[in-house]
Design a protein around this motif. Structure first.
Motif, PDB file in Angstrom:
ATOM      1  N   ASP A  13     -12.525  11.823  -1.574  1.00 12.73           N
ATOM      2  CA  ASP A  13     -11.707  11.202  -0.522  1.00 12.73           C
ATOM      3  C   ASP A  13     -12.141   9.771  -0.235  1.00 12.73           C
ATOM      4  O   ASP A  13     -11.310   8.858  -0.145  1.00 12.73           O
ATOM      5  CB  ASP A  13     -11.772  12.026   0.768  1.00 12.73           C
ATOM      6  N   LYS A  60     -11.194   7.469  -2.968  1.00 12.97           N
ATOM      7  CA  LYS A  60      -9.740   7.262  -2.957  1.00 12.97           C
ATOM      8  C   LYS A  60      -9.354   6.147  -1.983  1.00 12.97           C
ATOM      9  O   LYS A  60      -8.572   5.248  -2.328  1.00 12.97           O
ATOM     10  CB  LYS A  60      -9.043   8.561  -2.569  1.00 12.97           C
ATOM     11  N   TYR A  61      -9.900   6.196  -0.750  1.00 10.18           N
ATOM     12  CA  TYR A  61      -9.519   5.195   0.249  1.00 10.18           C
ATOM     13  C   TYR A  61     -10.192   3.850  -0.006  1.00 10.18           C
ATOM     14  O   TYR A  61      -9.559   2.799   0.139  1.00 10.18           O
ATOM     15  CB  TYR A  61      -9.831   5.706   1.656  1.00 10.18           C
ATOM     16  N   SER A 111     -10.025   8.942   8.311  1.00 13.48           N
ATOM     17  CA  SER A 111      -8.716   8.930   7.652  1.00 13.48           C
ATOM     18  C   SER A 111      -7.740   9.883   8.339  1.00 13.48           C
ATOM     19  O   SER A 111      -6.555   9.562   8.502  1.00 13.48           O
ATOM     20  CB  SER A 111      -8.850   9.271   6.178  1.00 13.48           C
ATOM     21  N   ARG A 116      -4.255   8.535   9.978  1.00  8.37           N
ATOM     22  CA  ARG A 116      -2.996   9.062   9.458  1.00  8.37           C
ATOM     23  C   ARG A 116      -2.144   9.610  10.600  1.00  8.37           C
ATOM     24  O   ARG A 116      -0.917   9.393  10.655  1.00  8.37           O
ATOM     25  CB  ARG A 116      -3.264  10.157   8.421  1.00  8.37           C
ATOM     26  N   THR A 154       1.979   1.422   1.413  1.00  8.99           N
ATOM     27  CA  THR A 154       2.193   2.862   1.426  1.00  8.99           C
ATOM     28  C   THR A 154       1.392   3.468   2.573  1.00  8.99           C
ATOM     29  O   THR A 154       0.534   2.805   3.177  1.00  8.99           O
ATOM     30  CB  THR A 154       1.736   3.494   0.111  1.00  8.99           C
ATOM     31  N   GLU A 155       1.641   4.738   2.874  1.00  2.54           N
ATOM     32  CA  GLU A 155       0.895   5.389   3.953  1.00  2.54           C
ATOM     33  C   GLU A 155      -0.599   5.415   3.645  1.00  2.54           C
ATOM     34  O   GLU A 155      -1.433   5.150   4.530  1.00  2.54           O
ATOM     35  CB  GLU A 155       1.407   6.812   4.175  1.00  2.54           C
ATOM     36  N   ASP A 156      -0.974   5.736   2.400  1.00  2.33           N
ATOM     37  CA  ASP A 156      -2.396   5.731   2.038  1.00  2.33           C
ATOM     38  C   ASP A 156      -2.996   4.333   2.179  1.00  2.33           C
ATOM     39  O   ASP A 156      -4.147   4.178   2.620  1.00  2.33           O
ATOM     40  CB  ASP A 156      -2.593   6.223   0.597  1.00  2.33           C
ATOM     41  N   GLU A 157      -2.231   3.298   1.802  1.00  3.27           N
ATOM     42  CA  GLU A 157      -2.728   1.926   1.944  1.00  3.27           C
ATOM     43  C   GLU A 157      -2.882   1.551   3.414  1.00  3.27           C
ATOM     44  O   GLU A 157      -3.830   0.840   3.788  1.00  3.27           O
ATOM     45  CB  GLU A 157      -1.781   0.952   1.245  1.00  3.27           C
ATOM     46  N   ALA A 202      -6.068   3.290   4.591  1.00  2.00           N
ATOM     47  CA  ALA A 202      -7.226   2.586   4.031  1.00  2.00           C
ATOM     48  C   ALA A 202      -7.451   1.250   4.727  1.00  2.00           C
ATOM     49  O   ALA A 202      -8.592   0.864   5.010  1.00  2.00           O
ATOM     50  CB  ALA A 202      -7.022   2.372   2.533  1.00  2.00           C
TER      51      ALA A 202
END
Length: 412
Positions: A84, A87-88, A204, A208, A237-240, A243
């Protein structure tokens, strides 16, 4: 210079307590004797001269995308634990090369305009005055300036920006500290992978949830600007977004905490410069720049060799890790006259603290603004501020540079 000293091989050990407190003598030796130094203990190159540091930060020979190489070399158990956080972190601007870096930075610049930062100044001033009021009301003269002031100023500023309730500070500090032992290169931290994974998971999940809530119920503010930020129709994006929020909270509060702490320590150790600043507060801009140069909050930046090349006759091979030593470059006598002198009137002052080229720090303007307000108001409010007899306790880290504890007396 003592010949016996120079006959000894250079051993750069960042975990040594004496080196943590004052790394500059060893940096001077590195610059003169081994400016492209291979450290067997770090399994990394140490680059110490200004021109080499600057040129590497501007070149295509190094890459910031070092995480996946590190991650792919981990044992399966550690890789699963860190999936995880990697990833971030891999989505952070600090760890992305073009074209991904170009795309994300172009979007983010719409949320970090000079006008947006200038609009934050009243909020910064309110936070600083509130914290100084609390210190004035205290009966105790001795405090830890980091824990009770330098940490709180940028933490509250960033939390207000991201609409995180201030009462959650202890939780966010815990999560951030857990991540810091991994990101900042702590040398002596136990169980750092478990701590990093836990801190990232907590942070995270929180961001989120708040991003989804704000997207469903829009209202004006920096977070909404971040969600809405677009460049030619492209957006994060949501992940970006998650992060980026983690990056802003983590990097935004740590760097500025160290800037305020280092500035306070330097001014108290140089009473002539402190007296000059008190007599002429307009010198605050130069004072902050000189703190950034003389003992700045970024000790080093980390890169990985993207393609084989030579520096100073040494061959750097693809995949090898490189520490570009910002605080050493900022004391290079080839660039700075009398570089070990702390002089708030120094001009020019072409320090490299916020980086160079495409990876220059996006939050530099905000960090400077917080540093200016916090330091100037602190020395105004407490004219007899002095260092305590107990020495500062320095961070055990390769990348950030600052004190974990800074004991002071508020009233001399």
């Amino acid at each position: 210079m003592n010949t016996a000293m120079t006959d000894k091989p250079i051993v750069y050990d960042p975990s040594d307590s004496a080196t943590m407190a004052d790394p500059f003598p060893i940096y001077a030796r590195l610059r003169e004797e081994d400016p492209v130094h291979w450290s067997p203990s770090l399994k990394s190159w140490i680059i110490s001269r200004y021109t080499d540091v600057r040129d590497l930060l501007l070149s295509d020979h190094l890459s910031v995308r070092r995480l996946m190489q590190f991650y792919s070399s981990l044992p399966p158990q550690d890789a699963a634990l860190l999936s995880d956080i990697v990833k971030y972190l891999d989505l952070w601007l600090a760890f992305r090369d073009p074209p991904d870096h170009t795309r994300v930075r172009r979007i983010l610049r719409h949320a970090f305009t000079p006008k947006a930062v200038d609009a934050m100044r009243p909020g910064i001033e309110e936070i600083v005055h509130h914290l100084l009021d609390q210190l004035e009301e205290r009966q105790a003269d001795r405090i830890d300036l980091i824990r009770e002031f330098a940490l709180l100023v940028p933490a509250y500023v960033i939390m207000d920006m991201l609409e995180v309730p201030r009462e959650m500070l202890a939780e966010f500090k815990s999560w951030s500290d857990d991540m810091a032992v991994f990101i900042g290169g702590a040398r002596n931290a136990d169980d750092k992978y478990h701590r990093a994974a836990r801190g990232c998971q907590k942070m995270s999940s929180y961001f989120r949830e708040i991003i989804n809530e704000r997207s469903a119920n829009p209202r004006p503010g920096f977070l909404m600007d971040l969600i809405n930020a677009r460049d030619e129709g492209d957006q994060l994006t949501e992940d970006e977004l998650v992060a980026t929020c983690i990056l802003i909270l983590f990097a935004g509060h740590e760097t500025t905490t160290n800037l305020i702490g280092n500035a306070s320590l330097l001014l108290l150790r140089h009473p002539d410069q402190l007296a000059a600043l008190r007599a002429d507060p307009a010198l605050i801009d130069g004072a902050i720049e000189e703190v950034l140069r003389h003992d700045g909050p970024t000790n080093a930046l980390v890169r990985v060799v993207a393609q084989d090349h030579e520096i100073e006759g040494r061959k750097l091979r693809e995949g090898e890790r490189v520490f570009v030593m910002i605080n050493s470059a900022n004391r290079d006598p080839r660039i700075f006259e009398d570089p070990d002198r702390f002089d708030i009137r120094r001009n020019p002052n072409r320090h490299l603290t916020f980086g160079q080229g495409i990876h220059v720090c996006l939050g530099a303007r905000l960090a400077r603004e917080e540093g200016r307000v916090a330091v100037l108001e602190l020395i105004k409010r407490f004219p007899d501020l002095a260092l305590d007899d107990e020495p500062p306790e320095w961070l055990d880290a390769m990348v950030p540079r600052g004190t974990r504890r800074l004991p002071v007396r508020l009233r001399g």
